[in-house]
Each structure stands twice: as C-alpha cells, then as structure tokens.
Scaffold this motif. Structure first.
Motif, PDB file in Angstrom:
ATOM      1  N   GLY A   1       0.792  -1.222   0.000  1.00 11.27           N
ATOM      2  CA  GLY A   1       0.000   0.000   0.000  1.00 11.27           C
ATOM      3  C   GLY A   1       0.822   1.268   0.000  1.00 11.27           C
ATOM      4  O   GLY A   1       0.311   2.341   0.326  1.00 11.27           O
ATOM      5  N   THR A   2       2.096   1.169  -0.366  1.00 12.10           N
ATOM      6  CA  THR A   2       2.933   2.352  -0.518  1.00 12.10           C
ATOM      7  C   THR A   2       3.290   2.524  -1.992  1.00 12.10           C
ATOM      8  O   THR A   2       3.149   1.605  -2.791  1.00 12.10           O
ATOM      9  CB  THR A   2       4.238   2.263   0.308  1.00 12.10           C
ATOM     10  OG1 THR A   2       5.010   1.157  -0.170  1.00 12.10           O
ATOM     11  CG2 THR A   2       3.947   2.111   1.791  1.00 12.10           C
ATOM     12  N   ALA A   3       3.738   3.708  -2.315  1.00 14.42           N
ATOM     13  CA  ALA A   3       4.190   3.987  -3.677  1.00 14.42           C
ATOM     14  C   ALA A   3       5.459   4.827  -3.609  1.00 14.42           C
ATOM     15  O   ALA A   3       5.571   5.727  -2.780  1.00 14.42           O
ATOM     16  CB  ALA A   3       3.121   4.720  -4.463  1.00 14.42           C
ATOM     17  N   THR A   4       6.397   4.509  -4.474  1.00 13.06           N
ATOM     18  CA  THR A   4       7.594   5.314  -4.656  1.00 13.06           C
ATOM     19  C   THR A   4       7.309   6.271  -5.799  1.00 13.06           C
ATOM     20  O   THR A   4       6.760   5.872  -6.823  1.00 13.06           O
ATOM     21  CB  THR A   4       8.801   4.415  -4.989  1.00 13.06           C
ATOM     22  OG1 THR A   4       8.973   3.463  -3.940  1.00 13.06           O
ATOM     23  CG2 THR A   4      10.070   5.232  -5.156  1.00 13.06           C
ATOM     24  N   VAL A   5       7.676   7.555  -5.630  1.00 16.42           N
ATOM     25  CA  VAL A   5       7.342   8.596  -6.606  1.00 16.42           C
ATOM     26  C   VAL A   5       8.624   9.269  -7.098  1.00 16.42           C
ATOM     27  O   VAL A   5       9.538   9.532  -6.310  1.00 16.42           O
ATOM     28  CB  VAL A   5       6.406   9.653  -5.977  1.00 16.42           C
ATOM     29  CG1 VAL A   5       6.086  10.766  -6.974  1.00 16.42           C
ATOM     30  CG2 VAL A   5       5.130   9.002  -5.452  1.00 16.42           C
ATOM     31  N   GLY A   6       8.677   9.554  -8.382  1.00 14.23           N
ATOM     32  CA  GLY A   6       9.783  10.288  -8.967  1.00 14.23           C
ATOM     33  C   GLY A   6       9.320  11.009 -10.221  1.00 14.23           C
ATOM     34  O   GLY A   6       8.128  11.012 -10.544  1.00 14.23           O
ATOM     35  N   ILE A   7      10.260  11.621 -10.921  1.00 18.44           N
ATOM     36  CA  ILE A   7       9.926  12.269 -12.188  1.00 18.44           C
ATOM     37  C   ILE A   7      10.330  11.357 -13.338  1.00 18.44           C
ATOM     38  O   ILE A   7      11.248  10.551 -13.219  1.00 18.44           O
ATOM     39  CB  ILE A   7      10.573  13.669 -12.331  1.00 18.44           C
ATOM     40  CG1 ILE A   7      12.105  13.591 -12.311  1.00 18.44           C
ATOM     41  CG2 ILE A   7      10.041  14.607 -11.265  1.00 18.44           C
ATOM     42  CD1 ILE A   7      12.797  14.908 -12.662  1.00 18.44           C
TER      43      ILE A   7
ATOM     44  N   PRO B   1      -6.345   4.033  -2.333  1.00 16.41           N
ATOM     45  CA  PRO B   1      -5.788   3.350  -3.512  1.00 16.41           C
ATOM     46  C   PRO B   1      -6.637   3.461  -4.770  1.00 16.41           C
ATOM     47  O   PRO B   1      -6.111   3.351  -5.879  1.00 16.41           O
ATOM     48  CB  PRO B   1      -5.682   1.892  -3.049  1.00 16.41           C
ATOM     49  CG  PRO B   1      -5.562   1.984  -1.563  1.00 16.41           C
ATOM     50  CD  PRO B   1      -6.418   3.158  -1.172  1.00 16.41           C
ATOM     51  N   SER B   2      -7.934   3.730  -4.638  1.00 12.94           N
ATOM     52  CA  SER B   2      -8.778   3.856  -5.835  1.00 12.94           C
ATOM     53  C   SER B   2      -8.366   5.059  -6.689  1.00 12.94           C
ATOM     54  O   SER B   2      -8.687   5.115  -7.882  1.00 12.94           O
ATOM     55  CB  SER B   2     -10.255   3.945  -5.451  1.00 12.94           C
ATOM     56  OG  SER B   2     -10.518   5.136  -4.743  1.00 12.94           O
ATOM     57  N   GLU B   3      -7.641   6.021  -6.099  1.00 12.52           N
ATOM     58  CA  GLU B   3      -7.166   7.175  -6.879  1.00 12.52           C
ATOM     59  C   GLU B   3      -6.192   6.755  -7.982  1.00 12.52           C
ATOM     60  O   GLU B   3      -6.023   7.470  -8.969  1.00 12.52           O
ATOM     61  CB  GLU B   3      -6.486   8.198  -5.972  1.00 12.52           C
ATOM     62  CG  GLU B   3      -7.441   8.897  -5.047  1.00 12.52           C
ATOM     63  CD  GLU B   3      -6.744   9.789  -4.019  1.00 12.52           C
ATOM     64  OE1 GLU B   3      -7.428  10.633  -3.444  1.00 12.52           O
ATOM     65  OE2 GLU B   3      -5.520   9.633  -3.811  1.00 12.52           O
ATOM     66  N   LEU B   4      -5.578   5.602  -7.825  1.00 17.07           N
ATOM     67  CA  LEU B   4      -4.642   5.112  -8.836  1.00 17.07           C
ATOM     68  C   LEU B   4      -5.345   4.887 -10.175  1.00 17.07           C
ATOM     69  O   LEU B   4      -4.723   4.982 -11.231  1.00 17.07           O
ATOM     70  CB  LEU B   4      -3.982   3.812  -8.366  1.00 17.07           C
ATOM     71  CG  LEU B   4      -3.117   3.926  -7.122  1.00 17.07           C
ATOM     72  CD1 LEU B   4      -2.724   2.542  -6.622  1.00 17.07           C
ATOM     73  CD2 LEU B   4      -1.891   4.782  -7.390  1.00 17.07           C
ATOM     74  N   ASP B   5      -6.647   4.601 -10.125  1.00 13.57           N
ATOM     75  CA  ASP B   5      -7.399   4.344 -11.346  1.00 13.57           C
ATOM     76  C   ASP B   5      -7.425   5.550 -12.272  1.00 13.57           C
ATOM     77  O   ASP B   5      -7.596   5.409 -13.478  1.00 13.57           O
ATOM     78  CB  ASP B   5      -8.837   3.926 -11.015  1.00 13.57           C
ATOM     79  CG  ASP B   5      -8.904   2.604 -10.254  1.00 13.57           C
ATOM     80  OD1 ASP B   5      -7.922   1.823 -10.319  1.00 13.57           O
ATOM     81  OD2 ASP B   5      -9.925   2.369  -9.583  1.00 13.57           O
ATOM     82  N   ALA B   6      -7.273   6.755 -11.730  1.00 12.47           N
ATOM     83  CA  ALA B   6      -7.305   7.976 -12.538  1.00 12.47           C
ATOM     84  C   ALA B   6      -5.968   8.282 -13.204  1.00 12.47           C
ATOM     85  O   ALA B   6      -5.881   9.183 -14.043  1.00 12.47           O
ATOM     86  CB  ALA B   6      -7.733   9.162 -11.673  1.00 12.47           C
ATOM     87  N   LEU B   7      -4.917   7.542 -12.830  1.00 13.28           N
ATOM     88  CA  LEU B   7      -3.590   7.797 -13.383  1.00 13.28           C
ATOM     89  C   LEU B   7      -3.387   7.022 -14.681  1.00 13.28           C
ATOM     90  O   LEU B   7      -4.176   6.148 -15.032  1.00 13.28           O
ATOM     91  CB  LEU B   7      -2.530   7.430 -12.346  1.00 13.28           C
ATOM     92  CG  LEU B   7      -2.633   8.193 -11.024  1.00 13.28           C
ATOM     93  CD1 LEU B   7      -1.574   7.713 -10.042  1.00 13.28           C
ATOM     94  CD2 LEU B   7      -2.524   9.689 -11.244  1.00 13.28           C
ATOM     95  N   LEU B   8      -2.322   7.339 -15.379  1.00  8.33           N
ATOM     96  CA  LEU B   8      -2.043   6.765 -16.693  1.00  8.33           C
ATOM     97  C   LEU B   8      -1.202   5.499 -16.580  1.00  8.33           C
ATOM     98  O   LEU B   8      -0.300   5.416 -15.747  1.00  8.33           O
ATOM     99  CB  LEU B   8      -1.278   7.778 -17.550  1.00  8.33           C
ATOM    100  CG  LEU B   8      -1.920   9.159 -17.712  1.00  8.33           C
ATOM    101  CD1 LEU B   8      -0.952  10.109 -18.403  1.00  8.33           C
ATOM    102  CD2 LEU B   8      -3.221   9.061 -18.474  1.00  8.33           C
ATOM    103  N   ASP B   9      -1.467   4.539 -17.479  1.00  7.54           N
ATOM    104  CA  ASP B   9      -0.553   3.404 -17.607  1.00  7.54           C
ATOM    105  C   ASP B   9       0.541   3.804 -18.594  1.00  7.54           C
ATOM    106  O   ASP B   9       0.526   4.907 -19.150  1.00  7.54           O
ATOM    107  CB  ASP B   9      -1.289   2.130 -18.020  1.00  7.54           C
ATOM    108  CG  ASP B   9      -1.942   2.223 -19.409  1.00  7.54           C
ATOM    109  OD1 ASP B   9      -1.636   3.160 -20.189  1.00  7.54           O
ATOM    110  OD2 ASP B   9      -2.768   1.343 -19.709  1.00  7.54           O
TER     111      ASP B   9
END
Length: 124
Positions: free
Chosen positions: A18-24, A105-113
C-alpha cells in the motif's frame, strides 16, 4: 509491480504493502536538463492529489513536483538531496523522490498506464 504516470510527468511504483515510490519521468528530466537541486517533503507530511510536494531545479528551470495521490510521506530520498544529478542519470531508479502511504488506492485508477503516458508524451 505496477507503475502509473501522471500528466505532470511523475511516476509511481505501487507496492503490495500500500505504498508507492514517486519520482519524475525520463521525459521530465530531459525537459529540465541538468538537475542541480531538489526540495523534498517532510516525512509525516500529508498531501492530496495535485498538491505541490516538492521542487526540482535545473540549469534551465524550476518545476513543482505534484503529489499524485492522497497520502502520507513515509520516506524521502536523502541520496537525491546529496546528489541531485541522480534525477538525470537514473530517474526511474536511484533518482526517486519520496515514498507515500496510499490513503485512497482507488485514486490510482485515474492515473495513466505506460501506453497512455507514452501517447501523451508523443503528442506533446
């Protein structure tokens, strides 16, 4: 391992815990040029989607780093603070910015693959 992207050129690597690593993204660091400074959020800080969570400065420009999801910062990449060029040399690996505990986690659905992100960049 699932990777998602934002239209603002951040990537998220979603972990099973349930964690995410974020970068550019590679596209973002290419557009910025040589990164010379990063300002990362404080561990424990909470953000909503589209909040400014950090800043990246390069020889060309400064850009905000936006929080892609609602969550709490659990870790920041201290190595990136010491060596901002990691954002250029390994943006999808050692150049990560922070880790966030996902609140929704449902917010991930709005992001791009990857395919949708590649299309976005190709048509930019």
């Amino acid at each position: 391992m699932t990777i998602k992207y934002t239209p603002e050129h951040e990537w998220l690597q979603i972990e099973a815990d349930g964690t995410a690593t974020v970068g550019i993204t590679v596209h973002a660091q290419d557009a910025l040029g040589d990164v010379v400074y990063v300002d990362l959020p404080a561990v424990g800080a909470t953000f909503k989607p589209h909040d400014v969570a950090g800043v990246v400065e390069s020889v060309k420009a400064a850009a905000d780093v936006y929080m892609p999801v609602t969550g709490e910062i659990t870790e920041v990449n201290e190595a990136l603070c010491d060596d901002p060029s990691l954002a250029n040399t390994d943006p999808l690996g050692a150049g990560w910015f922070f880790k966030v505990k996902l609140a929704n986690p449902s917010e991930l659905d709005a992001l791009l693959d990857k395919t949708a992100y590649d299309d976005l960049v190709k048509n930019a």
